[in-house]
Design a protein around this motif. Sequence first.
Motif, PDB file in Angstrom:
ATOM      1  N   THR A  92      -2.081  10.828  -3.385  1.00 39.92           N
ATOM      2  CA  THR A  92      -2.945  10.553  -4.838  1.00 39.92           C
ATOM      3  C   THR A  92      -3.596   9.789  -5.524  1.00 39.92           C
ATOM      4  O   THR A  92      -3.911   8.881  -6.331  1.00 39.92           O
ATOM      5  N   ILE A  93      -3.394   8.066  -4.969  1.00 39.02           N
ATOM      6  CA  ILE A  93      -3.976   6.781  -4.694  1.00 39.02           C
ATOM      7  C   ILE A  93      -5.310   7.364  -5.508  1.00 39.02           C
ATOM      8  O   ILE A  93      -6.041   7.472  -4.898  1.00 39.02           O
ATOM      9  N   ASN A  94      -5.768   7.082  -6.593  1.00 36.99           N
ATOM     10  CA  ASN A  94      -6.456   6.701  -6.797  1.00 36.99           C
ATOM     11  C   ASN A  94      -8.079   5.985  -6.175  1.00 36.99           C
ATOM     12  O   ASN A  94      -7.922   4.905  -6.029  1.00 36.99           O
ATOM     13  N   SER A  95      -9.002   6.755  -6.865  1.00 37.96           N
ATOM     14  CA  SER A  95     -10.524   5.654  -5.721  1.00 37.96           C
ATOM     15  C   SER A  95     -10.767   4.021  -6.658  1.00 37.96           C
ATOM     16  O   SER A  95     -10.910   3.503  -5.425  1.00 37.96           O
ATOM     17  N   SER A  96     -10.776   3.864  -7.575  1.00 41.14           N
ATOM     18  CA  SER A  96     -10.552   2.840  -8.089  1.00 41.14           C
ATOM     19  C   SER A  96      -9.472   1.786  -7.940  1.00 41.14           C
ATOM     20  O   SER A  96      -9.893   0.510  -7.502  1.00 41.14           O
ATOM     21  N   MET A  97      -8.226   2.258  -7.829  1.00 38.42           N
ATOM     22  CA  MET A  97      -7.606   1.156  -6.952  1.00 38.42           C
ATOM     23  C   MET A  97      -7.491   0.952  -5.183  1.00 38.42           C
ATOM     24  O   MET A  97      -7.910  -0.055  -4.893  1.00 38.42           O
ATOM     25  N   GLN A  98      -8.156   1.846  -4.525  1.00 38.96           N
ATOM     26  CA  GLN A  98      -8.823   2.335  -3.551  1.00 38.96           C
ATOM     27  C   GLN A  98      -9.407   0.302  -3.024  1.00 38.96           C
ATOM     28  O   GLN A  98      -9.211  -0.182  -1.934  1.00 38.96           O
ATOM     29  N   ARG A  99     -10.908   0.608  -4.043  1.00 38.50           N
ATOM     30  CA  ARG A  99     -11.357  -0.175  -4.212  1.00 38.50           C
ATOM     31  C   ARG A  99     -11.047  -1.603  -3.906  1.00 38.50           C
ATOM     32  O   ARG A  99     -11.248  -2.323  -3.493  1.00 38.50           O
ATOM     33  N   GLN A 100      -9.935  -1.036  -5.136  1.00 34.34           N
ATOM     34  CA  GLN A 100      -9.963  -2.817  -5.629  1.00 34.34           C
ATOM     35  C   GLN A 100      -8.651  -2.967  -4.237  1.00 34.34           C
ATOM     36  O   GLN A 100      -8.808  -4.967  -4.146  1.00 34.34           O
ATOM     37  N   ARG A 101      -8.220  -2.304  -3.289  1.00 39.06           N
ATOM     38  CA  ARG A 101      -7.531  -2.992  -2.537  1.00 39.06           C
ATOM     39  C   ARG A 101      -7.999  -2.676  -1.568  1.00 39.06           C
ATOM     40  O   ARG A 101      -7.306  -3.261  -0.213  1.00 39.06           O
ATOM     41  N   PHE A 102      -9.487  -2.124  -0.772  1.00 35.63           N
ATOM     42  CA  PHE A 102      -9.990  -2.219   0.566  1.00 35.63           C
ATOM     43  C   PHE A 102     -10.198  -3.754   0.618  1.00 35.63           C
ATOM     44  O   PHE A 102     -10.173  -3.873   2.097  1.00 35.63           O
ATOM     45  N   LYS A 103      -9.898  -4.915   0.420  1.00 36.68           N
ATOM     46  CA  LYS A 103      -9.727  -6.164   1.088  1.00 36.68           C
ATOM     47  C   LYS A 103      -9.107  -6.666   2.165  1.00 36.68           C
ATOM     48  O   LYS A 103      -8.944  -7.345   2.260  1.00 36.68           O
ATOM     49  N   ASN A 104      -7.918  -5.945   1.643  1.00 42.14           N
ATOM     50  CA  ASN A 104      -6.704  -5.769   2.117  1.00 42.14           C
ATOM     51  C   ASN A 104      -7.236  -5.222   3.513  1.00 42.14           C
ATOM     52  O   ASN A 104      -6.370  -4.855   4.526  1.00 42.14           O
ATOM     53  N   VAL A 105      -7.792  -4.606   3.878  1.00 37.75           N
ATOM     54  CA  VAL A 105      -8.376  -4.445   5.164  1.00 37.75           C
ATOM     55  C   VAL A 105     -10.158  -4.267   5.493  1.00 37.75           C
ATOM     56  O   VAL A 105     -10.849  -3.357   4.970  1.00 37.75           O
ATOM     57  N   GLU A 106      -9.908  -5.232   6.277  1.00 35.53           N
ATOM     58  CA  GLU A 106     -11.893  -5.836   6.269  1.00 35.53           C
ATOM     59  C   GLU A 106     -11.815  -5.321   7.396  1.00 35.53           C
ATOM     60  O   GLU A 106     -11.438  -5.746   9.026  1.00 35.53           O
ATOM     61  N   ARG A 107     -13.592  -5.312   7.969  1.00 30.51           N
ATOM     62  CA  ARG A 107     -14.214  -4.466   8.835  1.00 30.51           C
ATOM     63  C   ARG A 107     -14.394  -5.853   9.831  1.00 30.51           C
ATOM     64  O   ARG A 107     -14.476  -7.370   8.998  1.00 30.51           O
ATOM     65  N   CYS A 108     -13.912  -6.206  10.956  1.00 32.08           N
ATOM     66  CA  CYS A 108     -14.545  -7.050  12.106  1.00 32.08           C
ATOM     67  C   CYS A 108     -15.956  -6.983  12.266  1.00 32.08           C
ATOM     68  O   CYS A 108     -16.503  -6.340  12.474  1.00 32.08           O
ATOM     69  N   LYS A 109     -16.263  -8.135  12.525  1.00 27.52           N
ATOM     70  CA  LYS A 109     -18.013  -8.892  13.164  1.00 27.52           C
ATOM     71  C   LYS A 109     -17.216  -7.824  14.692  1.00 27.52           C
ATOM     72  O   LYS A 109     -17.137  -8.561  15.531  1.00 27.52           O
ATOM     73  N   ASP A 110     -18.597  -7.106  15.039  1.00 34.43           N
ATOM     74  CA  ASP A 110     -18.322  -6.053  15.994  1.00 34.43           C
ATOM     75  C   ASP A 110     -19.204  -6.320  17.527  1.00 34.43           C
ATOM     76  O   ASP A 110     -20.299  -7.358  16.905  1.00 34.43           O
ATOM     77  N   HIS A 111     -19.370  -6.741  18.203  1.00 36.89           N
ATOM     78  CA  HIS A 111     -20.352  -6.979  19.324  1.00 36.89           C
ATOM     79  C   HIS A 111     -21.290  -6.224  19.848  1.00 36.89           C
ATOM     80  O   HIS A 111     -20.616  -4.429  19.600  1.00 36.89           O
TER      81      HIS A 111
END
Length: 414
Positions: free
Chosen positions: A294-313
Amino acid sequence: MRVIMRGGRVLDLLRRGLPSQKSNFWLTVDGQSCSRSMASATTCAVLSELPPKVSDNLPSDMLVDSFGRFHNYLRISLTERCNLRCQYCMPAEGVELTPKAELLSHDEIIRLASLFVTSGVDKIRLTGGEPTIRKDIEDICSSLSNLKGLRTLAMTTNGIVLSKKLPRLKDCGLNAINISLDTLVPAKFEFMTRRKGHQMVMESINTAVELGYNPVKINCVVMRGLNDDEIYDFVEMTREKPINVRFIEFMPFDGNVWNVKKLVPYAEMLDRVVRYISARCWNHKLINLSMILTINSSMQRQRFKNVERCKDHPTDTAKNFKIKDYCGTISFITSMTEHFCAGCNRLRLLADGNFKVCLFGPSEVSLRDPLRAGVDDLVLKEIIGAAVKRKKAAHAGMFDLAKTANRPMIHIGG
């Protein structure tokens, strides 16, 4: 300095060397025409003047397909046998095994591997079946690790007997490890694999960490209604240890009763992880499933910085992510919903000696038969090169794959 070959091909010798193996090979070296035999002697002095390379093995045209993809990664299946019966890998009725005499011997594996490595392959992964049940596994690892130019010798294993064998395998040159584990619940493990052994796999993971493998990769095939409720638990494995959990989309192979309803797409898995991590950051108290959902989308966007995409080969099969303050990482292998064929650099040598250029492609060519017929390396390279050139730009869509005849996963080796 240039090397000019008939047919209009111009290669920079400083970058590529002399990749052609054809007998009618003519070239020009510093303005002087010479044959292949002459060129070998003529260019030795020039090559010796080049700055040292990480690998002395020059890339070969044999490993380049018609779309320009260079294949420097070879997966070798050592056996069709396995001590588990995983539902997505082996049909319930089992599989017909190739007679032992028709499987590649130690010497045949090393000869073919050497041919690939001298042509530019710098990574080999040993698969199965289950590679650790092969009696000469240590000798194979030792021989392969001594091939000049090979940088990575890896293995994918179910971990059942790995804990006891890993110290010796590491001494023999095994420097990367993937362990397959689809559930953290012992009872569910027995259901999914049709065998006991969950605790032994966990011991193998811990042993790999203790021996310094970094990361220890865990392959988890996610299936809806079976283990997709454990995604958060697998994520937590990466909190304190150098573990890379690789969530794999369920793929169709003969006998595994693939159904799109069982597929959990990458986008959905990532969304679940982001919501989970967001909930943890928002409230460090006990988190329940309803809070995550139930966590709302705005919170998800706010916290997305805690799951960062790595630079892939460019050749990575996985989309890799780093969670803030976690020791390990998580990845997603998206073969079904977002294929990565454009960067594919993988080739496969099966236990029976068949050569396969695409995991999902049904086409195979035997290297065992010409090898046993006594052909030389030049002929073997021509067979390999022709197969590589026939590789398609991409595999079919998942619904077409489900209807395409292919071997069971246990025969292919992944």
